[in-house]
Write a protein that holds these residues in place. Structure first.
Motif: not given
Length: 156
Positions: A81-91
């Motif tokens: 239902x949901x996916x995680x990702x890392x912020x590109x400007x703050x990993x």
């Protein structure tokens, strides 16, 4: 009831309408609750409205501890239902967003609710439909937006 007519008071009429609307809400969300919990569905709705959101911000918004909320997110990720990702400007920051399945689930509940409301309104003459629209518009302006806490109680 008003002493001078058989019409219900505005308060009683609104209370009755709120029960009818709550029934529509309950029926529209029932099938979603076969695959997610009510709090999880609320998270999906928030992500649907807000787009990608920091895990910590979302936990704060729903009043959950980040560690507890993270476990719930794990289940939503595992369920697709949901996916995680890392912020590109703050990993170090984790962003959450809906998957296509998550978006379809929220959209299907919304569409089911919209159809049921449309069915009720279609049973009314056009003049009454316009009256209902004006009355709800005025009511919504006076009531304002519900708080997140109010909606979380029902998972909306």
């Amino acid at each position: 009831m008003n002493a001078d007519s058989n019409a219900p008071s505005p308060t009683d009429a609104t209370l009755t309408a709120s029960r009818a609307l709550l029934g529509i809400v309950a029926r529209s969300v029932a099938s979603a609750l076969e695959v997610v919990t009510l709090p999880q569905f609320r998270v999906l709705v928030l992500l649907s409205n807000d787009g990608p959101t920091r895990l910590g911000s979302l936990a704060e918004r729903i009043g959950a501890l980040p560690s507890t909320f993270s476990r719930s997110v794990d289940r939503m990720v595992a369920g697709g239902w949901v996916e995680r990702s890392l912020r590109e400007d703050n990993r170090r920051e984790i962003l959450l967003d809906l998957t296509e399945d998550g978006r379809r689930l929220v959209d299907s509940v919304t569409e089911r609710r919209r159809r049921e409301i449309r069915t009720v309104l279609d049973a009314l003459p056009a003049d009454d439909q316009a009256l209902v629209a004006r009355a709800f518009d005025a009511f919504n302006r006076a009531a304002g937006e519900p708080t997140v806490d109010d909606l979380l109680t029902l998972g909306l």
